[in-house]
Write a protein that holds these residues in place. Structure first.
Motif, PDB file in Angstrom:
ATOM      1  N   GLU A 367      18.575  18.234 -20.081  1.00 38.61           N
ATOM      2  CA  GLU A 367      19.302  19.498 -20.034  1.00 38.61           C
ATOM      3  C   GLU A 367      19.087  20.303 -21.312  1.00 38.61           C
ATOM      4  O   GLU A 367      19.024  21.535 -21.286  1.00 38.61           O
ATOM      5  CB  GLU A 367      20.795  19.243 -19.832  1.00 38.61           C
ATOM      6  CG  GLU A 367      21.129  18.563 -18.511  1.00 38.61           C
ATOM      7  CD  GLU A 367      21.107  17.052 -18.595  1.00 38.61           C
ATOM      8  OE1 GLU A 367      21.869  16.414 -17.858  1.00 38.61           O
ATOM      9  OE2 GLU A 367      20.316  16.495 -19.405  1.00 38.61           O
ATOM     10  N   VAL A 368      18.952  19.606 -22.448  1.00 42.76           N
ATOM     11  CA  VAL A 368      18.690  20.281 -23.725  1.00 42.76           C
ATOM     12  C   VAL A 368      17.316  20.929 -23.697  1.00 42.76           C
ATOM     13  O   VAL A 368      17.130  22.067 -24.135  1.00 42.76           O
ATOM     14  CB  VAL A 368      18.801  19.282 -24.890  1.00 42.76           C
ATOM     15  CG1 VAL A 368      18.392  19.938 -26.211  1.00 42.76           C
ATOM     16  CG2 VAL A 368      20.215  18.726 -24.981  1.00 42.76           C
ATOM     17  N   MET A 370      15.634  21.853 -21.021  1.00 47.02           N
ATOM     18  CA  MET A 370      15.671  22.973 -20.076  1.00 47.02           C
ATOM     19  C   MET A 370      16.294  24.214 -20.715  1.00 47.02           C
ATOM     20  O   MET A 370      15.854  25.345 -20.466  1.00 47.02           O
ATOM     21  CB  MET A 370      16.444  22.581 -18.818  1.00 47.02           C
ATOM     22  CG  MET A 370      16.639  23.727 -17.823  1.00 47.02           C
ATOM     23  SD  MET A 370      17.416  23.193 -16.283  1.00 47.02           S
ATOM     24  CE  MET A 370      15.981  22.792 -15.302  1.00 47.02           C
ATOM     25  N   ASP A 371      17.297  24.009 -21.564  1.00 45.26           N
ATOM     26  CA  ASP A 371      17.979  25.137 -22.202  1.00 45.26           C
ATOM     27  C   ASP A 371      17.150  25.734 -23.330  1.00 45.26           C
ATOM     28  O   ASP A 371      17.028  26.955 -23.434  1.00 45.26           O
ATOM     29  CB  ASP A 371      19.332  24.669 -22.733  1.00 45.26           C
ATOM     30  CG  ASP A 371      20.097  25.803 -23.410  1.00 45.26           C
ATOM     31  OD1 ASP A 371      20.295  26.858 -22.772  1.00 45.26           O
ATOM     32  OD2 ASP A 371      20.488  25.629 -24.580  1.00 45.26           O
ATOM     33  N   LYS A 372      16.562  24.870 -24.167  1.00 44.34           N
ATOM     34  CA  LYS A 372      15.878  25.366 -25.366  1.00 44.34           C
ATOM     35  C   LYS A 372      14.392  25.644 -25.147  1.00 44.34           C
ATOM     36  O   LYS A 372      13.805  26.465 -25.847  1.00 44.34           O
ATOM     37  CB  LYS A 372      16.051  24.361 -26.506  1.00 44.34           C
ATOM     38  CG  LYS A 372      17.484  24.225 -26.978  1.00 44.34           C
ATOM     39  CD  LYS A 372      17.576  23.320 -28.201  1.00 44.34           C
ATOM     40  CE  LYS A 372      18.998  23.271 -28.738  1.00 44.34           C
ATOM     41  NZ  LYS A 372      19.101  22.401 -29.951  1.00 44.34           N
ATOM     42  N   GLU A 373      13.771  24.942 -24.202  1.00 40.33           N
ATOM     43  CA  GLU A 373      12.340  25.130 -23.949  1.00 40.33           C
ATOM     44  C   GLU A 373      12.105  25.266 -22.449  1.00 40.33           C
ATOM     45  O   GLU A 373      11.491  24.393 -21.820  1.00 40.33           O
ATOM     46  CB  GLU A 373      11.530  23.972 -24.517  1.00 40.33           C
ATOM     47  CG  GLU A 373      11.656  23.801 -26.025  1.00 40.33           C
ATOM     48  CD  GLU A 373      10.752  22.704 -26.557  1.00 40.33           C
ATOM     49  OE1 GLU A 373       9.531  22.759 -26.281  1.00 40.33           O
ATOM     50  OE2 GLU A 373      11.260  21.785 -27.232  1.00 40.33           O
ATOM     51  N   PRO A 374      12.569  26.348 -21.846  1.00 43.13           N
ATOM     52  CA  PRO A 374      12.445  26.495 -20.391  1.00 43.13           C
ATOM     53  C   PRO A 374      11.001  26.518 -19.908  1.00 43.13           C
ATOM     54  O   PRO A 374      10.740  26.194 -18.737  1.00 43.13           O
ATOM     55  CB  PRO A 374      13.157  27.826 -20.118  1.00 43.13           C
ATOM     56  CG  PRO A 374      13.155  28.547 -21.429  1.00 43.13           C
ATOM     57  CD  PRO A 374      13.244  27.504 -22.475  1.00 43.13           C
ATOM     58  N   ASP A 378       9.040  25.738 -16.380  1.00 44.65           N
ATOM     59  CA  ASP A 378       8.425  26.874 -15.701  1.00 44.65           C
ATOM     60  C   ASP A 378       6.942  26.632 -15.428  1.00 44.65           C
ATOM     61  O   ASP A 378       6.401  27.111 -14.429  1.00 44.65           O
ATOM     62  CB  ASP A 378       8.598  28.144 -16.540  1.00 44.65           C
ATOM     63  CG  ASP A 378      10.052  28.592 -16.633  1.00 44.65           C
ATOM     64  OD1 ASP A 378      10.846  28.142 -15.785  1.00 44.65           O
ATOM     65  OD2 ASP A 378      10.381  29.364 -17.556  1.00 44.65           O
ATOM     66  N   SER A 392      22.839  14.026 -14.808  1.00 48.46           N
ATOM     67  CA  SER A 392      21.571  14.683 -15.090  1.00 48.46           C
ATOM     68  C   SER A 392      20.870  15.086 -13.797  1.00 48.46           C
ATOM     69  O   SER A 392      20.328  16.194 -13.683  1.00 48.46           O
ATOM     70  CB  SER A 392      20.669  13.745 -15.901  1.00 48.46           C
ATOM     71  OG  SER A 392      19.416  14.343 -16.155  1.00 48.46           O
ATOM     72  N   THR A 395      22.182  18.245 -12.136  1.00 53.34           N
ATOM     73  CA  THR A 395      21.799  19.466 -12.855  1.00 53.34           C
ATOM     74  C   THR A 395      20.505  20.031 -12.299  1.00 53.34           C
ATOM     75  O   THR A 395      20.373  21.246 -12.093  1.00 53.34           O
ATOM     76  CB  THR A 395      21.648  19.168 -14.356  1.00 53.34           C
ATOM     77  OG1 THR A 395      22.900  18.750 -14.887  1.00 53.34           O
ATOM     78  CG2 THR A 395      21.157  20.392 -15.109  1.00 53.34           C
ATOM     79  N   ALA A 399      19.542  23.482 -10.060  1.00 54.68           N
ATOM     80  CA  ALA A 399      18.453  24.408 -10.373  1.00 54.68           C
ATOM     81  C   ALA A 399      17.531  24.573  -9.174  1.00 54.68           C
ATOM     82  O   ALA A 399      17.088  25.686  -8.857  1.00 54.68           O
ATOM     83  CB  ALA A 399      17.669  23.904 -11.585  1.00 54.68           C
TER      84      ALA A 399
END
Length: 539
Positions: A367-368, A370-374, A378, A392, A395, A399
């Motif tokens: 999750e970290v 996904m938030d900081k390095e999407p 992608d 986890s 989550t 998405a």
């Protein structure tokens, strides 16, 4: 020439091969004749399981074929073809073997000087470091970054080697060192021969040089490497080629023909060579695939390694946990990695074993990332979740329910690893959360266990799902196969895949088997079907 045949029967014949000696030895005159005897049998051809009579008859038959190639009036073309099929064996016996280990990072498309860089990580038992060779400095830099983990600034790299493709075969008998180029150049393109001679003259000051010969043939033609030694007293530690080799020039000698020519062991480490035995075309189609592995524990680590060996071009490994002794029984990592983050240790393992693959690691929660390095997600083609952590997993299903370009593959084992599952959602909008209860239990599990089969540990929130290594390997293979079929476009719809192994053993372990009965004689089965209906199991 008159020759005599001597037949020797070893004391443990026929387990040990019958020995045929020809005197005087027809070494380099008859095909398959060596200095000390005849080479009658190739790989897995030795008739050790036959009767003594069968072994003798087979050996005499093979001897007859060799004699027929060499007797008066025989075909020179056939004899030459037999020599050429094993020509590197004859050459290496004449040259002797160098202890230097060379690694060619890719096959050049044509004649080319080769830059060199010594492996900075370790030294072999011979005291030498493996030497990486490439026709482009950028290839050396990329390889350095993959295996060392940091960028390299290569300044003025030395070119101690030359790669050339042979049009025809030189003679099976190798010449004195001073006659080496006249032996080679008639079998090269004129332009290639000129470049080789120019390189040979320009780099004659190096203590050790190499000429890499690609023999006539197709894409994976044999390669033979000549080591040219300038004088007899070369240090056994060999020459070291660093990032600034030209500025710290190796010891020089005068420009003169090599004093000695030896054979050097050379391995090709490009992607095509590593995956050359997969003739299905799958590996080629996976070269640009990008897979994110969330969880690289006892299930996720063998899946990641299998995908790497199958040819997936880029892997991202995400796991916040460190390796513990209790993990060793079913994890691909070993005792040397105890206390290390699983993600980074597995990255180093893959880099060491398969340095042609790009591998990134994040020793944190998915999750970290996904938030900081999407961009990690992608750019992905497939995300594989094997955490057995519902918080986890849900989550990523949330998405996925909003629609993603990447596919999602959730996989897990039931207790004692007799059953494993994988839920695949391809690119698009899918949501499997309704197939699970609020605590993450799968509504359609195939085994039932007291207290859910989960073993609690004496720590806050710590527990594990029991199971052995072999059962986990079966499930990991199922997950890997599903992932590869998805990446190659062979699975385009949502599917539910289950692995079932020896369901009759579940009761012995204190559980109850709820799945389908396997046919008589079947001990293992893979089931692939649509997702189960989103409702509770009914009697």
């Amino acid at each position: 020439m008159e020759r005599r045949l001597r037949i020797s029967f070893p004391s443990n014949f026929p387990r040990e091969q019958l020995r045929l000696h020809i005197e005087p030895p027809p070494w380099l005159v008859w095909p398959h004749a060596m200095k000390s005897g005849l080479c009658l049998h190739g790989f897995q051809e030795r008739p050790v399981t036959g009767s003594p009579e069968a072994v003798v008859n087979d050996s005499m038959y093979r001897l007859g074929k060799i004699v027929s190639l060499s007797e008066a009036g025989s075909s020179k073309a056939r004899r030459d073809a037999e020599f050429q099929s094993e020509i590197t064996s004859y050459w290496s016996i004449q040259h002797g073997q160098s202890s230097q280990n060379l690694i060619l990072l890719h096959r050049p498309q044509g004649a080319s000087e080769l830059f060199a860089l010594s492996d900075p990580r370790h030294t072999l038992s011979s005291g030498q470091r493996p030497i990486w060779l490439a026709s482009d400095v950028s290839v050396l830099k990329s390889h350095y970054r993959r295996v060392v983990g940091r960028s390299a600034i290569v300044r003025a790299a030395v070119m101690p080697a030359f790669y050339v493709k042979m049009l025809t075969y030189p003679d099976v008998r190798t010449p004195d060192p001073k006659h080496l180029l006249p032996w080679l150049t008639p079998h090269l393109k004129p332009g290639d021969a000129k470049r080789l001679q120019s390189w040979f003259a320009e780099h004659g000051s190096l203590i050790s040089r190499w000429i890499v010969l690609e023999l006539p043939g197709g894409a994976f033609a044999p390669i033979y490497c000549l080591n040219l030694v300038s004088h007899e007293t070369q240090s056994v530690r060999g020459t070291k080629f660093g990032l600034r080799s030209a500025r710290r020039s190796p010891v020089k000698t005068s420009h003169r023909p090599p004093a000695r020519v030896r054979a050097s062991e050379l391995h090709v480490l490009d992607r095509d060579a590593i995956l050359s035995r997969d003739l299905s075309g799958t590996a080629k189609s996976l070269e640009n695939s990008r897979v994110v592995c969330i969880g690289v524990g006892s299930l996720g680590s063998p899946v990641a390694l299998q995908l790497a060996r199958s040819g997936v071009g880029h892997l991202t490994l995400i796991d916040p946990d460190t390796l513990e002794s209790a993990n060793l029984g079913r994890h691909v990592l070993g005792a040397d990695d105890l206390g290390s983050p699983k993600a980074t240790a597995l990255r180093e393992r893959i880099r060491r074993d398969l340095p042609t693959i790009e591998v990134a690691a994040h020793a944190t929660f998915a999750e970290v990332v996904m938030d900081k390095e999407p961009d990690v997600f992608d750019k992905a083609d497939l995300v594989i979740v094997t955490t057995a952590d519902w918080q986890s997993e849900v989550t990523f299903w949330r998405a996925k329910s909003s629609g993603t370009t990447w596919g999602l593959l959730q996989a897990w084992s039931e207790p004692h690893t007799h059953v494993g599952h994988a839920l695949l959602a391809p690119s698009g909008t899918f949501d499997a959360t309704g197939l699970f209860r609020d605590n993450g239990d799968f509504k359609y599990k195939l085994t039932e266990w007291p207290r859910g089969g989960i073993v609690a540990l004496p720590a806050c929130g710590e527990s594990f799902i029991p199971g052995g290594s072999l059962g986990m390997v079966n499930i990991a293979s199922m997950v890997s196969q599903t992932a590869l079929r998805t990446l190659t476009g062979n699975v385009k719809d949502a599917v539910w895949v289950s692995s079932i192994y020896r369901p009759q053993d579940v009761a012995e372990l204190g559980g109850e088997y709820l799945g389908p009965e396997l046919p008589d004689g079947v001990r293992q089965s893979l089931l692939e079907r649509e997702w189960p209906e989103n409702k509770e199991r009914t009697e």
